[in-house]
Design an enzyme around this catalytic site. Structure first.
Site, short mmCIF file in Angstrom:
data_model
loop_
_atom_site.label_atom_id
_atom_site.label_comp_id
_atom_site.label_asym_id
_atom_site.label_seq_id
_atom_site.Cartn_x
_atom_site.Cartn_y
_atom_site.Cartn_z
CG MET A 1 -2.23 -0.97 1.11
SD MET A 1 -3.48 -0.43 1.95
CE MET A 1 -2.94 -0.43 3.57
CG HIS B 1 7.24 -2.32 2.03
ND1 HIS B 1 7.13 -1.24 2.65
CD2 HIS B 1 5.88 -2.97 1.89
CE1 HIS B 1 5.90 -1.17 3.14
NE2 HIS B 1 5.36 -2.41 2.63
CD GLN C 1 -5.88 -3.59 2.75
OE1 GLN C 1 -5.88 -4.10 1.73
NE2 GLN C 1 -4.99 -3.56 3.56
CD GLN D 1 5.28 -14.90 10.13
OE1 GLN D 1 5.55 -15.55 9.01
NE2 GLN D 1 4.83 -15.01 11.27
CE LYS D 2 3.86 -4.60 9.76
NZ LYS D 2 2.57 -4.79 10.29
CD GLN E 1 -1.48 -9.23 4.14
OE1 GLN E 1 -2.44 -7.93 4.28
NE2 GLN E 1 -0.56 -9.05 3.95
CB VAL F 1 12.70 -5.98 8.21
CG1 VAL F 1 13.79 -4.93 8.42
CG2 VAL F 1 13.07 -6.76 7.00
CB SER G 1 3.34 1.87 5.93
OG SER G 1 3.88 1.42 5.19
NE ARG G 2 -2.63 1.56 9.87
CZ ARG G 2 -3.08 0.63 8.99
NH1 ARG G 2 -2.53 -0.40 8.95
NH2 ARG G 2 -4.25 0.82 8.25
#
Length: 281
Positions: A30, A37, A61, A148-149, A153, A176, A186-187
């Site tokens: 996203m 990433h 989502q 894996q975070k 999902q 990571v 990202s958050r």
């Protein structure tokens, strides 16, 4: 590196790559790209002739009241990172291209989409599986890469691909982390300096779970209670859930036997963070 906006152009690009005998790796994102990433992109480049990144903030989502409008967006910065990472093409479609007027079709994986994050974010995974299924249909990648975070999902997408006979290999890459253990996300940009320090408690609690299991503790509730006590010591932290589940099907484990996954979701201020760690008893 090419920036591709339309579905038709993306399909044509992939058809031409296959005609040249190239395998295709896809990293769905996203945007707001970070080192997590980039690790997925690096693996894709190692394993494929063509590496693609999709950047699409998927409205389907986000549940009511979530951060769709303020979700971090930096297309210029993302394209620069992707270019330097060696990405061959970035697919960045507009919302109306993915969800045209009158759109009515969604993909849902039952049961495992309703636990953990799915319980507190009803409908979230329906949006995830819908957009990922659409990307798989558009790109038809040989391999797709996920982190894996987002453990739940990854389990759901693997199941979706298997159930729908989508011929794609799903690779899940390790989390990571920042030097203090916080999983890159990202958050994380939402956190102020105090909250950023407090957020390190998530990884510390997961390490505690791992240590307790390795030392012989088998009762999941004992480990979960210890994790809760540790996190509750942070005034700005609010626990959504902490659980110990089987890593393959997300079934709750009361007694740890062999492989397990400690999972959690915690709000630090207004920011909801998730993390997990493999444990073994």
């Amino acid at each position: 590196m090419r920036l591709i906006r339309s579905i038709a152009s993306m399909r044509q690009y992939c058809l031409m790559a296959r005609a040249r005998g190239k395998t295709i790796g896809l990293v769905p994102t996203m945007g707001a790209l970070h080192k997590g990433h980039l690790s997925l992109i690096s693996r894709s480049r190692e394993e494929n002739g063509v590496s693609l990144v999709s950047i699409f903030v998927n409205p389907a989502q986000f549940v009511r009241g979530e951060d769709l409008k303020r979700y971090p967006r930096d297309l210029k910065g993302d394209l620069g990172l992707a270019r330097r990472a060696g990405v061959d093409a970035v697919f960045c479609p507009r919302v109306k291209e993915i969800y045209p007027r009158g759109y009515r079709t969604y993909v849902e994986v039952e049961k495992i989409s309703g636990v953990l994050c799915g319980k507190s974010r009803p409908g979230h995974f329906r949006g995830v599986t819908t957009i990922v299924a659409k990307l798989f249909n558009i790109v038809m990648p040989d391999v797709a890469y996920f982190g894996q975070k987002d453990a739940q999902q990854a389990v759901i997408i693997r199941r979706m691909a298997r159930d729908l006979n989508i011929p794609v290999k799903i690779e899940v890459m390790p989390i990571v982390r920042e030097p203090d253990g916080l999983a890159m996300s990202s958050r994380n940009i939402y956190l102020n300096s105090r909250q950023r320090r407090e957020a390190a408690i998530l990884c510390k609690s997961l390490k505690l779970a791992k240590e307790m299991a390795a030392s012989g503790e088998r009762e999941a509730k004992v480990i979960i209670s210890a994790m809760r006590r540790l996190i509750s010591g942070i005034g700005g932290a609010r626990i959504d859930y902490i659980d110990i589940v089987h890593p393959d099907d997300l079934n709750e484990m009361r007694v740890i036997k062999g492989r397990a996954l400690a999972v959690l979701a915690v709000r630090i201020g207004r920011t909801r963070l998730i993390d997990n760690m493999a444990i073994k008893a």
